[in-house]
Design a protein around this motif. Structure first.
Motif, PDB file in Angstrom:
ATOM      1  N   ILE A 361      -7.833  17.627   3.074  1.00 51.13           N
ATOM      2  CA  ILE A 361      -6.592  17.115   3.295  1.00 51.13           C
ATOM      3  C   ILE A 361      -6.932  16.064   1.556  1.00 51.13           C
ATOM      4  CG2 ILE A 361      -6.515  14.936   4.124  1.00 51.13           C
ATOM      5  CD1 ILE A 361      -6.970  15.686   6.800  1.00 51.13           C
ATOM      6  N   THR A 362      -7.422  15.347   1.460  1.00 48.27           N
ATOM      7  CA  THR A 362      -7.813  15.433  -0.388  1.00 48.27           C
ATOM      8  C   THR A 362      -8.312  15.616  -1.154  1.00 48.27           C
ATOM      9  OG1 THR A 362     -10.343  14.608   0.345  1.00 48.27           O
ATOM     10  CG2 THR A 362      -7.741  12.896   1.497  1.00 48.27           C
ATOM     11  N   ASN A 363      -8.781  16.438  -1.601  1.00 46.51           N
ATOM     12  CA  ASN A 363      -9.035  17.443  -2.723  1.00 46.51           C
ATOM     13  C   ASN A 363      -8.443  18.698  -2.534  1.00 46.51           C
ATOM     14  OD1 ASN A 363     -10.972  15.604  -2.618  1.00 46.51           O
ATOM     15  ND2 ASN A 363     -12.480  16.624  -1.907  1.00 46.51           N
ATOM     16  N   MET A 375      -1.878   8.817   3.196  1.00 50.05           N
ATOM     17  CA  MET A 375      -2.799   9.567   3.212  1.00 50.05           C
ATOM     18  C   MET A 375      -3.806   7.637   2.693  1.00 50.05           C
ATOM     19  SD  MET A 375      -4.550  11.523   1.950  1.00 50.05           S
ATOM     20  CE  MET A 375      -3.991  12.720   2.183  1.00 50.05           C
ATOM     21  N   ARG A 376      -2.952   7.109   2.150  1.00 55.64           N
ATOM     22  CA  ARG A 376      -4.607   5.907   2.317  1.00 55.64           C
ATOM     23  C   ARG A 376      -4.689   5.629   2.651  1.00 55.64           C
ATOM     24  NH1 ARG A 376      -0.988   3.272  -1.393  1.00 55.64           N
ATOM     25  NH2 ARG A 376      -0.119   1.921   0.203  1.00 55.64           N
ATOM     26  N   ILE A 377      -4.368   5.045   3.874  1.00 54.07           N
ATOM     27  CA  ILE A 377      -4.648   4.620   5.091  1.00 54.07           C
ATOM     28  C   ILE A 377      -5.160   5.522   6.491  1.00 54.07           C
ATOM     29  CG2 ILE A 377      -3.924   4.472   7.800  1.00 54.07           C
ATOM     30  CD1 ILE A 377      -1.952   3.173   7.160  1.00 54.07           C
ATOM     31  N   TYR A 378      -5.185   7.229   5.680  1.00 51.77           N
ATOM     32  CA  TYR A 378      -5.946   7.948   6.259  1.00 51.77           C
ATOM     33  C   TYR A 378      -7.717   7.802   5.236  1.00 51.77           C
ATOM     34  CZ  TYR A 378      -9.005  12.512   6.880  1.00 51.77           C
ATOM     35  OH  TYR A 378      -9.767  12.852   7.436  1.00 51.77           O
ATOM     36  N   GLN A 379      -7.274   7.672   4.206  1.00 50.10           N
ATOM     37  CA  GLN A 379      -8.551   7.761   3.401  1.00 50.10           C
ATOM     38  C   GLN A 379      -9.443   6.344   3.379  1.00 50.10           C
ATOM     39  OE1 GLN A 379      -6.674   8.299  -0.879  1.00 50.10           O
ATOM     40  NE2 GLN A 379      -8.463  10.286  -0.974  1.00 50.10           N
ATOM     41  N   GLU A 380      -8.836   5.408   3.685  1.00 50.91           N
ATOM     42  CA  GLU A 380      -9.399   4.035   3.878  1.00 50.91           C
ATOM     43  C   GLU A 380     -10.273   4.037   5.700  1.00 50.91           C
ATOM     44  OE1 GLU A 380      -6.951   1.412   3.189  1.00 50.91           O
ATOM     45  OE2 GLU A 380      -6.795   1.537   1.015  1.00 50.91           O
ATOM     46  N   ASN A 381      -9.757   4.746   6.150  1.00 46.37           N
ATOM     47  CA  ASN A 381      -9.842   4.889   7.652  1.00 46.37           C
ATOM     48  C   ASN A 381     -10.336   6.113   8.086  1.00 46.37           C
ATOM     49  OD1 ASN A 381      -9.103   1.811   8.066  1.00 46.37           O
ATOM     50  ND2 ASN A 381      -7.776   2.668   7.670  1.00 46.37           N
ATOM     51  N   SER A 382     -10.936   6.895   7.481  1.00 49.26           N
ATOM     52  CA  SER A 382     -11.207   8.277   8.005  1.00 49.26           C
ATOM     53  C   SER A 382     -12.074   7.975   8.809  1.00 49.26           C
ATOM     54  CB  SER A 382     -11.525   9.360   6.732  1.00 49.26           C
ATOM     55  OG  SER A 382     -12.537   8.597   6.420  1.00 49.26           O
TER      56      SER A 382
END
Length: 399
Positions: A361-363, A375-382
């Motif tokens: 998802i991120t790369n 996306m920021r919510i997911y990155q900070e709370n994966s």
């Protein structure tokens, strides 16, 4: 010698041409409107400044003639698309001709920038051939002014300047405008190709669904009953309002078309109809290969999804979870469904680990297909996402 393959599907070229013609009508209207405003301002200025009537009349006739030609070609464009293309080139040539005539009539250097204005107006067409025509006419007009009417440049030429410098800077501006118009034209072509490709993929998916439905034995083999039921309904409706049933003959034609009866035989039985009517009736057929059936399949799968006009030329309209018209709730749900699909796996694709999901998802390009806030919510709370999904699966979901 084989023809070079330009598109993934042959039909894309047809859709691309359809989009070109569809928007060409509005572009012709915009250019004609700008020219009409220019005509009104020019003639008003000439009357206010007491120009001789012998000068006003020829210029007015030329401008009115170009507007009339545009109107006629646009009207005939409903019969043939070639008239719209001719109108595009006539407008380009007419615009530059009228501007050149105004420069010569007024003998004012302040009107020379109108050549740039004409170039920008014609750039609305976003067509490579129009750009080439505009470039040639622009260069020719500048050279004629420099060689034939050098006195027009006296007031704008510096004391140490030369006519060469005027030509040089004009060509420099022309190159900048040409590059800009070319980039816009290529971007337009890219978006048209994207839309055409999406349309063809959609049609092929619908055809695939219909074929699968037919092979699985779930297709409607009794679709002829729909015509008879419709005929009975219309018959009772006609009796109720005490009017003759004018639909019976038309439904009989639809039945004949479904039964592959030749057009000649149908027209012999129904003498009040023409070949054009039969083409129109074919759009109302409901068999597996009919357009109406494809529309029904699309509607059944589309449900309530809507695409606004501003999304049509947006890159996010293609392969994206980040459509501007969707609410954040919808975007979150779409992302969660995508996340769960990666967690559980697809048909033929094994499920991914938490680390692999995060990297996917991120790369990868998916990072740009998802709303930045989500996306920021997911990155900070994966880790929270992983814990929630794992807990849900362990309480009754399948792993």
């Amino acid at each position: 010698m084989t023809r070079k393959k330009t598109y993934a599907f042959q039909e894309i070229e047809q859709y691309h041409e359809y989009l070109e013609i569809k928007h060409l009508r509005s572009k012709n209207l915009i250019v004609s409107g700008v020219f009409l405003i220019m005509f009104i301002l020019t003639i008003s200025y000439m009357f206010i400044t007491n120009y001789p009537i012998t000068t006003i009349i020829p210029l007015s006739i030329g401008m009115i003639g170009l507007l009339v030609i545009n109107f006629i070609l646009s009207a005939y464009g409903d019969e043939s698309n070639s008239y719209l293309r001719v109108n595009k080139y006539m407008s380009t040539l007419g615009m530059f001709t009228m501007v050149s005539a105004m420069i010569i009539i007024f003998r004012s250097p302040s009107l020379i920038p109108l050549l740039f204005v004409a170039y920008c107006v014609c750039a609305i067409y976003q067509d490579i051939k129009v750009i080439i025509i505009s470039n040639i006419y622009f260069v020719a007009a500048i050279l004629v002014i420099v060689t034939t009417f050098p006195e027009l440049l006296v007031s704008i030429n510096v004391s140490n300047g030369t006519n060469f410098s005027i030509v040089f800077f004009s060509m420099l501006f022309l190159i900048m405008l040409s590059v800009s118009a070319y980039i816009i034209t290529k971007e337009k072509s890219f978006f048209y190709n994207q839309i055409s490709n999406s349309k063809e993929i959609e049609y092929r998916n619908i055809d695939l669904l219909l074929k699968l439905k037919y092979k699985s034995g779930k297709d409607d083999k009794n679709y002829m009953n729909h015509y008879h039921n419709a005929n009975e309904l219309l018959k009772k409706f006609s009796e109720l309002i005490e009017l003759p049933n004018i639909f019976e003959e038309k439904i009989n034609i639809l039945i004949d078309l479904e039964n592959k009866v030749s057009d000649e035989e149908i027209l012999e039985k129904h003498i009040d109809f023409t070949m054009k009517d039969l083409d129109r009736f074919r759009k109302l057929l409901i068999s597996n290969n009919a357009k109406l059936n494809r529309i029904a399949v699309k509607m059944s799968n589309t449900r309530e999804s809507k695409v606004k006009k501003r999304e049509i030329f947006s890159a996010t309209h293609f392969k994206s979870f980040n459509k501007p018209s969707e609410s954040y709730e919808t975007k979150i749900i779409a992302f969660v469904i995508f996340y769960v699909a990666l967690k559980k796996g697809f048909i033929g694709i094994d499920k991914l680990s938490d680390k692999d999901i995060y990297n996917t998802i991120t790369n990868t390009d998916y990072f740009y297909y998802i709303d930045s806030k989500i996306m920021r919510i997911y990155q900070e709370n994966s880790d929270v996402f992983d814990a929630i999904i794992s807990d849900a699966f362990s309480k009754g979901g399948k792993k």
